[in-house]
Scaffold this motif. Structure first.
Motif, PDB file in Angstrom:
ATOM      1  N   ASP A 116       0.810  -1.213   0.000  1.00 28.40           N
ATOM      2  CA  ASP A 116       0.000   0.000   0.000  1.00 28.40           C
ATOM      3  C   ASP A 116       0.844   1.263   0.000  1.00 28.40           C
ATOM      4  OD1 ASP A 116      -2.244  -1.418  -0.009  1.00 28.40           O
ATOM      5  OD2 ASP A 116      -2.773  -1.116   2.107  1.00 28.40           O
ATOM      6  N   LYS A 117       1.920   1.244   0.794  1.00 32.60           N
ATOM      7  CA  LYS A 117       2.670   2.477   1.033  1.00 32.60           C
ATOM      8  C   LYS A 117       3.784   2.704   0.014  1.00 32.60           C
ATOM      9  CE  LYS A 117       0.469   2.627   4.965  1.00 32.60           C
ATOM     10  NZ  LYS A 117      -0.726   3.449   5.094  1.00 32.60           N
ATOM     11  N   LEU A 118       4.291   1.622  -0.542  1.00 32.00           N
ATOM     12  CA  LEU A 118       5.480   1.746  -1.383  1.00 32.00           C
ATOM     13  C   LEU A 118       5.278   2.682  -2.573  1.00 32.00           C
ATOM     14  CD1 LEU A 118       8.367   0.838  -1.410  1.00 32.00           C
ATOM     15  CD2 LEU A 118       7.739  -1.093  -2.850  1.00 32.00           C
ATOM     16  N   PRO A 119       4.145   2.610  -3.291  1.00 28.84           N
ATOM     17  CA  PRO A 119       3.992   3.507  -4.457  1.00 28.84           C
ATOM     18  C   PRO A 119       4.144   4.977  -4.081  1.00 28.84           C
ATOM     19  CG  PRO A 119       2.272   1.865  -4.446  1.00 28.84           C
ATOM     20  CD  PRO A 119       3.011   1.709  -3.148  1.00 28.84           C
ATOM     21  N   ILE A 120       3.690   5.313  -2.880  1.00 29.81           N
ATOM     22  CA  ILE A 120       3.799   6.705  -2.447  1.00 29.81           C
ATOM     23  C   ILE A 120       5.265   7.106  -2.304  1.00 29.81           C
ATOM     24  CG2 ILE A 120       3.199   8.313  -0.602  1.00 29.81           C
ATOM     25  CD1 ILE A 120       0.772   6.595  -0.036  1.00 29.81           C
ATOM     26  N   SER A 121       6.026   6.278  -1.602  1.00 29.17           N
ATOM     27  CA  SER A 121       7.435   6.617  -1.389  1.00 29.17           C
ATOM     28  C   SER A 121       8.224   6.573  -2.682  1.00 29.17           C
ATOM     29  CB  SER A 121       8.060   5.647  -0.382  1.00 29.17           C
ATOM     30  OG  SER A 121       7.521   5.890   0.885  1.00 29.17           O
ATOM     31  N   TYR A 190      -1.454  12.640  -2.377  1.00 29.95           N
ATOM     32  CA  TYR A 190      -1.031  11.586  -3.291  1.00 29.95           C
ATOM     33  C   TYR A 190      -2.209  10.999  -4.051  1.00 29.95           C
ATOM     34  CZ  TYR A 190       0.953   7.378  -5.181  1.00 29.95           C
ATOM     35  OH  TYR A 190       1.355   6.411  -6.054  1.00 29.95           O
ATOM     36  N   SER A 191      -2.086  10.926  -5.385  1.00 36.28           N
ATOM     37  CA  SER A 191      -3.066  10.166  -6.157  1.00 36.28           C
ATOM     38  C   SER A 191      -2.299   9.160  -7.006  1.00 36.28           C
ATOM     39  CB  SER A 191      -3.908  11.056  -7.056  1.00 36.28           C
ATOM     40  OG  SER A 191      -3.477  12.382  -6.998  1.00 36.28           O
ATOM     41  N   ASP A 192      -2.980   8.096  -7.312  1.00 39.60           N
ATOM     42  CA  ASP A 192      -2.303   7.038  -8.036  1.00 39.60           C
ATOM     43  C   ASP A 192      -1.977   7.488  -9.454  1.00 39.60           C
ATOM     44  OD1 ASP A 192      -1.418   4.527  -7.205  1.00 39.60           O
ATOM     45  OD2 ASP A 192      -2.650   3.618  -8.782  1.00 39.60           O
ATOM     46  N   GLY A 275      13.019   3.810  -0.005  1.00 42.20           N
ATOM     47  CA  GLY A 275      12.400   3.252   1.186  1.00 42.20           C
ATOM     48  C   GLY A 275      11.742   4.292   2.056  1.00 42.20           C
ATOM     49  N   GLY A 276      11.543   5.484   1.546  1.00 43.01           N
ATOM     50  CA  GLY A 276      10.782   6.456   2.307  1.00 43.01           C
ATOM     51  C   GLY A 276      11.603   7.605   2.818  1.00 43.01           C
ATOM     52  N   ALA A 277      10.958   8.770   2.905  1.00 43.04           N
ATOM     53  CA  ALA A 277      11.587   9.964   3.437  1.00 43.04           C
ATOM     54  C   ALA A 277      10.721  10.413   4.591  1.00 43.04           C
ATOM     55  CB  ALA A 277      11.666  11.036   2.361  1.00 43.04           C
ATOM     56  N   ILE A 278      11.141  10.069   5.801  1.00 42.47           N
ATOM     57  CA  ILE A 278      10.271  10.229   6.956  1.00 42.47           C
ATOM     58  C   ILE A 278       9.804  11.670   7.136  1.00 42.47           C
ATOM     59  CG2 ILE A 278      10.154  10.051   9.465  1.00 42.47           C
ATOM     60  CD1 ILE A 278      11.997   7.661   9.281  1.00 42.47           C
ATOM     61  N   VAL A 289       6.258   4.684   3.018  1.00 45.88           N
ATOM     62  CA  VAL A 289       7.023   3.714   3.795  1.00 45.88           C
ATOM     63  C   VAL A 289       7.776   4.411   4.929  1.00 45.88           C
ATOM     64  CG1 VAL A 289       8.771   1.906   3.664  1.00 45.88           C
ATOM     65  CG2 VAL A 289       7.238   2.281   1.742  1.00 45.88           C
ATOM     66  N   GLY A 290       8.164   5.662   4.700  1.00 47.51           N
ATOM     67  CA  GLY A 290       8.876   6.400   5.740  1.00 47.51           C
ATOM     68  C   GLY A 290       8.054   6.497   7.003  1.00 47.51           C
ATOM     69  N   LYS A 291       6.794   6.911   6.841  1.00 47.77           N
ATOM     70  CA  LYS A 291       5.923   7.020   8.017  1.00 47.77           C
ATOM     71  C   LYS A 291       5.639   5.650   8.614  1.00 47.77           C
ATOM     72  CE  LYS A 291       2.662  10.184   8.923  1.00 47.77           C
ATOM     73  NZ  LYS A 291       1.428  10.950   8.706  1.00 47.77           N
TER      74      LYS A 291
END
Ligand SMILES: Nc1ncnc2c1ncn2[C@@H]1O[C@H](COP(=O)(O)OP(=O)(O)OP(=O)(O)O)[C@@H](O)[C@H]1O
Ligand code: SF4
Ligand SMILES: [Mg+2]
Lengths: 337, 414
Positions: A116-121, A190-192, A275-278, A289-291
């Motif tokens: 779920d989160k990976l596409p956002i990061s 964020y939108s897909d 892997g995300g930017a917290i 993923v950061g969050k």
């Protein structure tokens, strides 16, 4: 090259296996009661015991790792304890092959959470990457070409400023003025990509700029240094002595040499960001993923922590392989083997 | 920077009264001064240097490391960064003024009329481009030819400089070439457009003797074919003896002795040249010549010594009356032989050289029994004296511009 790639992939996989063992020992063996975090503060001793068995924390660490490995290869079911599964078959969760574990904090398989989160990061990282590479390289070259002049000083000074300000500050500043006060862009959201590429871009633009700025500052200074260093090389003097135009000397001979270190560095930087930017995710309320990793650590959600750590590690390993392969393509002196 | 440049250009026109013709020197360097302002002060790399080279002739420039050989030659192609370099004087290549010239003029000159073989072939070739591509690029820059034609020329050129299997090695990268092959590739690149002027900056250093000889032969063959003017920079007086028509000895950024090769090598008149000759074995053809290094260190270019810049190291200071060597910079004046000039206060340099310097440096050249010079050297000396006798009061040179410091790389004409 093919054999080399295969070898690198195999050693990468081995490295991941070793890393998973190490993470298991680091996290699982370090806390005596990880189930406490999963069960909550008002847990009765019986509940605590059930949770412990449901998570499999009652077993020795190496056995837990064995189950994790089996789950990854062949899939597994949760709760971990067979008696618990028998007692409440309707609550059994199937975790198919590739299973990274089950997060009791979220009551979801780790894979589902990451998926779920990976596409956002990834969206954030890639759009930031494009901005920082384009801006960093262009401005770095410009600064180098105008070395010592006002334009160079301005670029270097501004990049220093971008470097000095904390990301959350820049993010909030952009959010407050550009989005809210002046309304130049819409509020980041964020939108897909597959739903609506335009919304994807417009929603990402501020967070991407925020994330890119600090990297861009670094890349401006690196590119500037690389270009200046290359321009003093003997082979650039040779190029000039041949009567080549400045455009060819700089655009071809100089940039060709600068490309090599830039590819290496940017590949690894991008991998680290995937892997995300917290901070950026937090400022713009992007649930990436950061969050997720931040929450995982807060809640001591061991399966989730292990899953994210291994994901990040595999990004870095893959990036290393890709960068090394690219290197061999770019630099004729590099021979793989 | 523009003033001397204009002055130089005007002087040239007045001098010749017409654009450079076949007979005029192809390269004219006049009062060239090159300085680099640095944090520590101004590096005076080249000071008031003048020389000329005719088509088909070779000028050898010698001098120890740091004497300004490369810096002065790079100025000929206008390769110094104008922002960090102070240039003055005049350099004309085929009649075109280089100092202060715009980029367009410099570009059409570089690699076409005038080419340079750089000192270090290891770093002078681009590591990421195939050797043939780098050569073809030079060809395509100055000729309206197809990629295929340029490649053909590159192969042809590599073949001519003696690269085996040139048609397959053309796609090799520099790191796949040996040191000697890279040197040849550099030469091929410099020669691909048949330049009228070739500057070879130590083209044979770091090569073994056989390869060195091959490369020198190659350059001479190409010179025969195209009638190019060559400036050959080297530490090696053996190379000079073999290829140069004239010699320019540089010390601390200045010309200290110049003239026809034979005169300079047989009867040098400046103590620094004596030192150079003594430190090179076998220069006059004699065997077992002692190698005497020149004591002391090269002069500082930030704070050059007063007077003669060689005085701190010169063993003959005492032979000059008073403090002249320490206080007054000697002019580059006429030596015994016509066309031979030296920068030294000594009044009887020939005597000192033959009586003191030579016996110590090259005892083989002195007959043990009679104490006389060996016959071969006698013959050479007599030849030189004969020429001196034929042109007793020869002026600094017909085409020599004003200002005394002048070397000419052209055959002595009656
Ligand atoms: N860009 C520069 N800035 C400052 N000093 C310089 C620069 N280029 C050359 N020099 C100095 O000028 C002097 C002359 O250098 P040059 O390269 O001409 O010596 P050279 O006679 O060619 O010596 P070598 O035989 O070692 O090649 C040296 O002292 C060098 O340090
Ligand atoms: S002028 Fe004096 S110091 Fe200089 S070389 Fe001649 S004798 Fe030596
Ligand atoms: Mg040099």
């Amino acid at each position: 090259m093919f054999a080399y790639t295969i070898r690198r992939v195999i050693s990468g996989i081995l490295l991941l296996v070793v890393m998973s063992v190490v993470t298991f020992y680091l996290f699982y063996a370090s806390s005596s009661t990880p189930e406490r975090f999963a069960c909550g503060p008002k847990c009765t001793p019986t509940q605590l015991d059930t949770t412990k068995r449901a998570l499999g924390y009652d077993e020795p660490t190496i056995v837990q790792w064995g189950k994790f490995a089996k789950g990854f290869v062949a899939g597994r079911e949760f709760p971990d304890d067979e008696k618990l599964r028998k007692a409440a078959p309707e609550q059994v969760v199937e975790c198919p092959r590739g299973c990274l574990g089950y997060s009791y904090g979220y009551s979801k398989p780790v894979n589902t959470l990451i998926k779920d989160k990976l596409p956002i990061s990834v969206s954030l990282a890639i759009s930031a990457f494009v901005i920082w590479i384009a801006g960093g390289v262009l401005l770095g070259i410009t600064a180098a070409l105008f070395k010592g002049r006002l334009i160079d000083k301005a670029i270097v000074g501004l990049s220093l400023l971008a470097f000095a300000f904390p990301t959350f500050f820049i993010g909030l500043l952009l959010l407050k003025f550009v989005a809210i006060r002046w309304g130049i862009v819409e509020l980041p959201k964020y939108s897909d990509f597959t739903d609506n590429p335009f919304l994807w871009v417009s929603g990402l633009i501020l967070p991407a700029i925020t994330l890119a700025l600090v990297y861009m500052a670094g890349y401006i200074r690196m590119t500037r240094a690389f270009v200046l260093e290359t321009m003093s090389e003997d082979y650039i003097r040779t190029a000039r002595a041949k009567g080549l135009t400045r455009r060819v000397v700089i655009g071809k001979h100089t940039l060709r040499a600068v490309l090599t270190p830039l590819v290496t560095l940017s590949g690894l930087d991008l991998a680290g960001l995937l892997g995300g930017a917290i901070i950026t995710e937090t400022v713009f309320n992007f649930n990436g993923v950061g969050k997720l990793s931040f929450t995982a650590v807060q809640r001591y959600d061991l399966p989730l922590i292990v899953g994210i750590v291994l994901l990040l590690a595999s990004f870095v390993i893959v990036a290393n392989i890709v960068v090394d392969l690219l290197y061999a393509v770019i630099d004729p002196r590099v021979r793989l083997g | 920077m523009t003033a001397p440049e204009q002055a130089g250009a005007t002087a040239g026109t007045m001098e010749f009264g017409r654009p450079a013709a076949q007979d005029d020197p192809y390269l004219v360097v006049e009062n060239l001064t090159v300085q680099f302002p640095t944090h520590d002060g101004i590096v005076q790399a080249v000071t008031d240097l003048s020389y000329t080279v005719r088509s088909g002739q070779t000028l050898g420039i010698v001098g120890e490391s740091g004497s300004g050989k490369s810096v002065s030659s790079m100025a000929v192609l206008g390769l110094h960064n104008p922002q960090s370099t102070r240039l003055s004087g005049s350099i004309r290549v085929g009649g075109t003024e280089v100092i202060g010239a715009d980029q367009q003029t410099l570009r059409s000159l570089r690699g076409n009329d005038a080419a340079m073989i750089f000192q270090d072939p290891l770093t002078a070739l681009h590591p990421f481009y195939a050797v043939g591509k780098q050569i073809a690029e030079a060809a395509r820059m100055h000729n309206d030819i197809s990629k295929a034609e340029a490649r053909r020329r590159a192969i042809d050129m590599l073949d001519r400089v003696g690269i085996p299997q040139a048609s397959s090695r053309v796609d090799d990268y520099p790191h796949q070439f040996s040191g000697g092959m890279r040197q040849r590739a550099m030469i091929a690149m410099a020669l691909v457009n048949n330049p009228q002027l070739l500057i070879a900056d130590e083209p044979t250093t770091a090569l073994d003797v056989t390869v060195q000889a091959q490369i020198l032969d190659l350059l001479q063959d190409l010179q025969q074919e195209y009638g190019s003017a060559i400036v050959m920079i080297t530490h090696d007086l053996g190379v000079i003896a073999e290829v140069a028509d004239d010699v320019l000895v540089m010390y601390g950024g200045r010309a200290v002795e110049t003239g026809p090769t034979k005169a300079i090598l047989t009867l040098p008149e400046m103590p620094y040249t004596w030192g150079l000759l003594s430190s090179v074995p076998d220069i006059t053809g004699a065997t077992d010549v002692r190698l005497i290094p020149i004591p002391g260190t090269p002069p500082s270019l930030l704070n050059p010594p007063t007077g003669c810049s060689f005085h701190p190291r010169c063993p003959h200071v005492d032979k000059v009356p008073g403090e002249l060597c320490r206080t007054t910079l000697p002019e580059l004046t006429q030596a015994t032989h016509p066309g031979h000039r030296k920068r030294c206060h000594l009044v009887n340099p020939d005597e000192i050289y033959l009586k003191e310097v030579l016996p110590e440096a090259a005892p083989d050249l002195i007959d043990e029994e009679t104490g006389e010079l060996i016959p071969e050297l006698q013959v050479q000396l007599e030849e030189i004296q004969q020429e001196t006798h034929d042109h007793p009061t020869k002026a600094p040179g017909r085409s020599a511009p004003r200002g005394g410091d002048h070397v000419r790389a052209d055959p002595e004409k009656p």
